[in-house]
Structure formats: structure tokens, C-alpha cells
Design an enzyme around this catalytic site. Structure first.
Site: not given
Length: 268
Positions: A47, A159
Site C-alpha cells: 500500500s 491493496d
């Protein structure tokens, strides 16, 4: 008679974790390492960790990354869409990343790098260490429900924090002898919800907290900047976040140097 030799090629791996705007603390960690002349041999990121780590790995000086962060806000990276798969298309973010990385492929980086994403259809951890660096970062930062997933390498990716919040194990898989992991995740849920972004992020944080209780971070040294209850969407606390990262890293730089020296001398 066998002569013991000092091991010269000891690799230091830095694993940068997810956390939205809290991940700006990664800049402070990198600044501290740079000031202490600690060379990083490979970086893994999940991320926001993939964003900071990826830009650093492609050779962008930290002062420029910091300057860029000071100028950016969410409007620069957000292109709102009809919420079929996410609230933000992510095309503006991808274009920005392509410009910043000059469309370089990960395998062409001088500093080895890998990003973590999650195959949302199969629930699998996906390691992105080949192909477009920009697309790898875009996939790794696609917060479910907020950013539209990225169709990349024949997978639908979201993510990396969904499945591997701080990729210390990946750094070891890539050959790191010593792994330093940076965890910028929250310690508890205590954030009011004012809009759909807050709801989605709180949901994401709750899932990560539960996941963390069942899984440990594979690292020799764990760095946890003191970020309090800073929101993952708060870009206004840039200086505080970077300073928190630097302060936390400064506390362990001597330990890093000592462990690197120990590993070089093993077997003597």
C-alpha cells in the site's frame, strides 16, 4: 587449514507497511537511514509502503519525494466515478505514477523492489516484482471500496494491506539477511465517521487489527513510529508524520549497524 573470511555481501531489507497517509512516516525512516549512512539493499512495500518505497527505489531523491508530498492533496489523485467497483477510478493516480517513475519496469531498477497486492477474486497474496512499477504501486494502493481494483497481469488486484500489511517475510524471500520492518498501522479504532471514506477506512482498519492479532511480522527489527490516532486520509500532518518516522528510526540505527556487523563476522 581453513581461513575464516568476513562476509561482505550482507543484505539489508526494508519492509514498508500500509497505513494510508500514516505511511508518510516512511519518508522519515528513509531520511534517518540516509543520514546514518545505512545502505538499503532491497525494499518491499505494501500500500503506501509500496508508493514511498517504489519512488525511492527508482532513484527519486528523498527531498523531491518530500516536496511532492507537500504539494499533493487527494484531489490531485482522485477521479470520482460511479461506485460500481470503487469510488475513485485511479486513472489520475496511475498517470501520475507513470510520469514520476518514467514508466520504468521493476526488473530494471538499480535497487531491488517488490510490491504486495491482493487478488480480490481468489484471496491470494500477489508479489509484483516484474513489469510496470507504476501499475504495481497502483495495484498495491487500491484500497477496497475506495479505489477501483486494477486489472493487471491477468488478475484483479487491490491493496496489499488486505493480505500482507508489513511485508517482512517478502524481504527475506528476496534475499535479505537482516530485515527492518516499519509498521505504521493503528493500535486501536477510535475515529469518528463523517462520510463514506471514513466508514470504508474504519472497516479496513478493523480487519487489519484482527488480522494482526493472528499474525506476527517477520522481521529482525520492528520500527513503530508514534503516530497516535492520525487518520489514514490526513495529508495535513506531513511534517509530524515524517518526524515521527525519523525519531523512531533514529532509535534503532545503532542496533541495525551492530547486527549488520555481527552478520558480517559470523563464522570467524
Amino acid at each position: 587449514m581453513t581461513t575464516n573470511k568476513i562476509k561482505e555481501n550482507i543484505k539489508l531489507g526494508l519492509a514498508l507497511g500500509s497505513g494510508g497517509a500514516r505511511g508518510l512516516a516512511h519518508l522519515g525512516v528513509l531520511e534517518a537511514f540516509q543520514e546514518e549512512d545505512i545502505n538499503i539493499d532491497l525494499i518491499t512495500g505494501s500500500s503506501m509502503g509500496s508508493l514511498i518505497g517504489g519512488l525511492y527505489a527508482c532513484g527519486i531523491p528523498l527531498k523531491y519525494i518530500r516536496g511532492l508530498a507537500e504539494e499533493l492533496d487527494w484531489d490531485h489523485l482522485s477521479d470520482v466515478t460511479f461506485p460500481r467497483q470503487g469510488l475513485i477510478k485511479g486513472n489520475k493516480l496511475l498517470k501520475f505514477l507513470e510520469i514520476m517513475t518514467k514508466n520504468i519496469n521493476i526488473e530494471d531498477l538499480d535497487l531491488p523492489f517488490a510490491a504486495v497486492a491482493c487478488d480480490i477474486e481468489k484471496g491470494e497474496r500477489i508479489i509484483l516484482k516484474k513489469g510496470s512499477l507504476a501499475k504495481a504501486i497502483r495495484a498495491s494502493t487500491a484500497i477496497p471500496g475506495i479505489y477501483v481494483p486494477l486489472d493487471h497481469q491477468n488478475r484483479i488486484l487491490v491493496d496489499g494491506g488486505v493480505i500482507d500489511r508489513v511485508p517482512g517475510e517478502l524481504a527475506r524471500e528476496m534475499g535479505a539477511d537482516l530485515v527492518v520492518a516499519v509498521d505504521v498501522g493503528i493500535e486501536e479504532i477510535n475515529a469518528p465517521v463523517k462520510n463514506i471514506f471514513d466508514i470504508l477506512l474504519n472497516t479496513f482498519d478493523i480487519m487489519q487489527l484482527k488480522y494482526n492479532k493472528l499474525n506476527t511480522i517477520n522481521a529482525d527489527i520492528l520500527v513503530k513510529p508514534e503516530l497516535g490516532d492520525l487518520s489514514a486520509f490526513n495529508l495535513d500532518c506531513l511534517k509530524e508524520s515524517i518526524q515521527a518516522g525519523k525519531d523512531a528510526a533514529k532509535k534503532i540505527t545503532n542496533q541495525v549497524k551492530d547486527l549488520l556487523e555481527e552478520k558480517r563476522n559470523e563464522g570467524q
